[in-house]
Motif scaffolding. Sequence first.
Motif, PDB file in Angstrom:
ATOM      1  N   MET A 187       7.376  50.177   6.149  1.00  0.00           N
ATOM      2  CA  MET A 187       5.826  49.284   5.830  1.00  0.00           C
ATOM      3  C   MET A 187       5.174  48.641   6.641  1.00  0.00           C
ATOM      4  SD  MET A 187       5.862  50.227   2.721  1.00  0.00           S
ATOM      5  CE  MET A 187       5.353  49.294   1.590  1.00  0.00           C
ATOM      6  N   PRO A 188       4.221  48.570   6.581  1.00  0.00           N
ATOM      7  CA  PRO A 188       3.640  47.370   7.651  1.00  0.00           C
ATOM      8  C   PRO A 188       3.739  46.038   6.518  1.00  0.00           C
ATOM      9  CG  PRO A 188       1.743  48.789   6.461  1.00  0.00           C
ATOM     10  CD  PRO A 188       3.242  49.447   5.977  1.00  0.00           C
ATOM     11  N   ARG A 189       3.974  45.063   7.543  1.00  0.00           N
ATOM     12  CA  ARG A 189       3.898  43.722   6.921  1.00  0.00           C
ATOM     13  C   ARG A 189       2.469  43.364   6.690  1.00  0.00           C
ATOM     14  NH1 ARG A 189       5.803  40.533  12.206  1.00  0.00           N
ATOM     15  NH2 ARG A 189       4.384  41.673  12.479  1.00  0.00           N
ATOM     16  N   THR A 190       2.266  42.245   6.093  1.00  0.00           N
ATOM     17  CA  THR A 190       1.296  42.247   5.101  1.00  0.00           C
ATOM     18  C   THR A 190       0.748  40.434   5.382  1.00  0.00           C
ATOM     19  OG1 THR A 190       1.698  43.573   2.868  1.00  0.00           O
ATOM     20  CG2 THR A 190       0.171  41.921   3.128  1.00  0.00           C
ATOM     21  N   VAL A 191      -0.430  40.345   6.038  1.00  0.00           N
ATOM     22  CA  VAL A 191      -1.368  39.147   6.303  1.00  0.00           C
ATOM     23  C   VAL A 191      -2.380  38.591   5.228  1.00  0.00           C
ATOM     24  CG1 VAL A 191      -2.299  37.730   7.735  1.00  0.00           C
ATOM     25  CG2 VAL A 191      -0.308  39.253   8.558  1.00  0.00           C
ATOM     26  N   GLY A 216      -1.805  45.084  14.688  1.00  0.00           N
ATOM     27  CA  GLY A 216      -0.111  45.965  15.230  1.00  0.00           C
ATOM     28  C   GLY A 216       0.821  46.925  13.904  1.00  0.00           C
ATOM     29  N   ASP A 217       1.787  45.950  13.133  1.00  0.00           N
ATOM     30  CA  ASP A 217       2.542  46.346  11.943  1.00  0.00           C
ATOM     31  C   ASP A 217       2.437  46.298  11.158  1.00  0.00           C
ATOM     32  OD1 ASP A 217       3.788  44.381  12.749  1.00  0.00           O
ATOM     33  OD2 ASP A 217       5.807  45.245  12.290  1.00  0.00           O
ATOM     34  N   ALA A 218       1.028  44.910  10.845  1.00  0.00           N
ATOM     35  CA  ALA A 218       0.516  43.505   9.979  1.00  0.00           C
ATOM     36  C   ALA A 218      -0.786  44.876   9.722  1.00  0.00           C
ATOM     37  CB  ALA A 218       0.871  42.270  10.296  1.00  0.00           C
ATOM     38  N   VAL A 219      -1.278  45.165   8.190  1.00  0.00           N
ATOM     39  CA  VAL A 219      -2.395  44.629   7.954  1.00  0.00           C
ATOM     40  C   VAL A 219      -2.710  43.206   7.066  1.00  0.00           C
ATOM     41  CG1 VAL A 219      -1.185  45.892   5.805  1.00  0.00           C
ATOM     42  CG2 VAL A 219      -3.641  46.774   6.140  1.00  0.00           C
ATOM     43  N   VAL A 220      -4.252  43.092   7.488  1.00  0.00           N
ATOM     44  CA  VAL A 220      -4.556  41.359   6.455  1.00  0.00           C
ATOM     45  C   VAL A 220      -5.392  42.340   5.517  1.00  0.00           C
ATOM     46  CG1 VAL A 220      -6.722  40.450   6.319  1.00  0.00           C
ATOM     47  CG2 VAL A 220      -5.054  40.732   8.063  1.00  0.00           C
ATOM     48  N   VAL A 221      -4.982  41.569   4.397  1.00  0.00           N
ATOM     49  CA  VAL A 221      -5.109  41.278   2.760  1.00  0.00           C
ATOM     50  C   VAL A 221      -5.769  40.510   2.187  1.00  0.00           C
ATOM     51  CG1 VAL A 221      -4.466  41.701   0.565  1.00  0.00           C
ATOM     52  CG2 VAL A 221      -3.653  43.056   1.862  1.00  0.00           C
ATOM     53  N   ALA A 222      -7.617  40.570   2.266  1.00  0.00           N
ATOM     54  CA  ALA A 222      -8.013  39.114   1.842  1.00  0.00           C
ATOM     55  C   ALA A 222      -8.324  39.100   0.247  1.00  0.00           C
ATOM     56  CB  ALA A 222      -9.635  39.599   2.502  1.00  0.00           C
ATOM     57  N   ARG A 223      -8.552  37.525  -0.174  1.00  0.00           N
ATOM     58  CA  ARG A 223      -9.102  37.702  -1.584  1.00  0.00           C
ATOM     59  C   ARG A 223      -9.107  36.397  -1.966  1.00  0.00           C
ATOM     60  NH1 ARG A 223      -7.515  41.948  -1.811  1.00  0.00           N
ATOM     61  NH2 ARG A 223      -5.616  43.086  -3.171  1.00  0.00           N
ATOM     62  N   ALA A 260       3.581  36.503  -5.248  1.00  0.00           N
ATOM     63  CA  ALA A 260       5.404  37.277  -5.693  1.00  0.00           C
ATOM     64  C   ALA A 260       4.355  38.668  -5.661  1.00  0.00           C
ATOM     65  CB  ALA A 260       5.159  36.309  -7.272  1.00  0.00           C
ATOM     66  N   SER A 261       3.153  39.168  -5.524  1.00  0.00           N
ATOM     67  CA  SER A 261       2.701  40.601  -5.963  1.00  0.00           C
ATOM     68  C   SER A 261       3.337  41.501  -4.236  1.00  0.00           C
ATOM     69  CB  SER A 261       2.084  40.915  -6.093  1.00  0.00           C
ATOM     70  OG  SER A 261       0.496  39.855  -5.447  1.00  0.00           O
ATOM     71  N   LEU A 262       2.587  40.534  -2.602  1.00  0.00           N
ATOM     72  CA  LEU A 262       2.144  40.641  -1.666  1.00  0.00           C
ATOM     73  C   LEU A 262       4.256  40.444  -0.680  1.00  0.00           C
ATOM     74  CD1 LEU A 262      -0.858  39.760  -1.359  1.00  0.00           C
ATOM     75  CD2 LEU A 262      -0.114  42.529  -1.850  1.00  0.00           C
TER      76      LEU A 262
END
Length: 216
Positions: A1-5, A34-41, A59-61
Amino acid sequence: MPRTVLLTGFEPFEQEPINPSWEAVRALDGARFGDAVVVARQLPCVFGKAIDAMAGLVASLQPDVVIVGQAGGRTELSIERVGINVDDARIADNAGAQPVDLAIAPDGPAAYFSTLPIKAIVRDLRAAGVPAMVSQTAGTFVCNHVFYGLMHTLAQRGLSGVRGGFIHIPYLPEQAARHPGAPSLALDTLIAGLRVAVATTLSTETDIREQGGQLH
């Protein structure tokens, strides 16, 4: 599972048609490090509601978190050191609220420090040609409000593995054109700077120790 930024920016406020924080972070939505993906909100520029939105995203991410906000008048990317437990609004938020001398969390400590490697970020930004500094104050408006609220949420939930912090960025040139004399940075520079900040956060476990303070 990728990490989330999780990168968050704010909606426009104080009669500005855009907010550079949102313009910059949304450009990185889906970017991989790398193993992390960016989520922008996007967060609302509203007391209380902004913290609720941030807490829901945490809580969700279950992410690593960097919050980005506008600081018109600043000349550099400002990597914030501390969020303080007070709201003292010079202007009303986007819902018309203007709290003065109120605690953000009546049961919370006076302040929380960022858990980002703030000095390593500044070092790497400067090496990349992006103006940057450690800032000792995030103000007392919604930016500080949600920075403190994030850190309090992480503390209350025992999420010590989630790293949180705040970056203030200057106006965009088109905003500075409406504010004669105000400094600005191009959007491409802001985006490049956030890329550096994310990469350094992900690769740095322990911050460097070097001078980053101010006399006043």
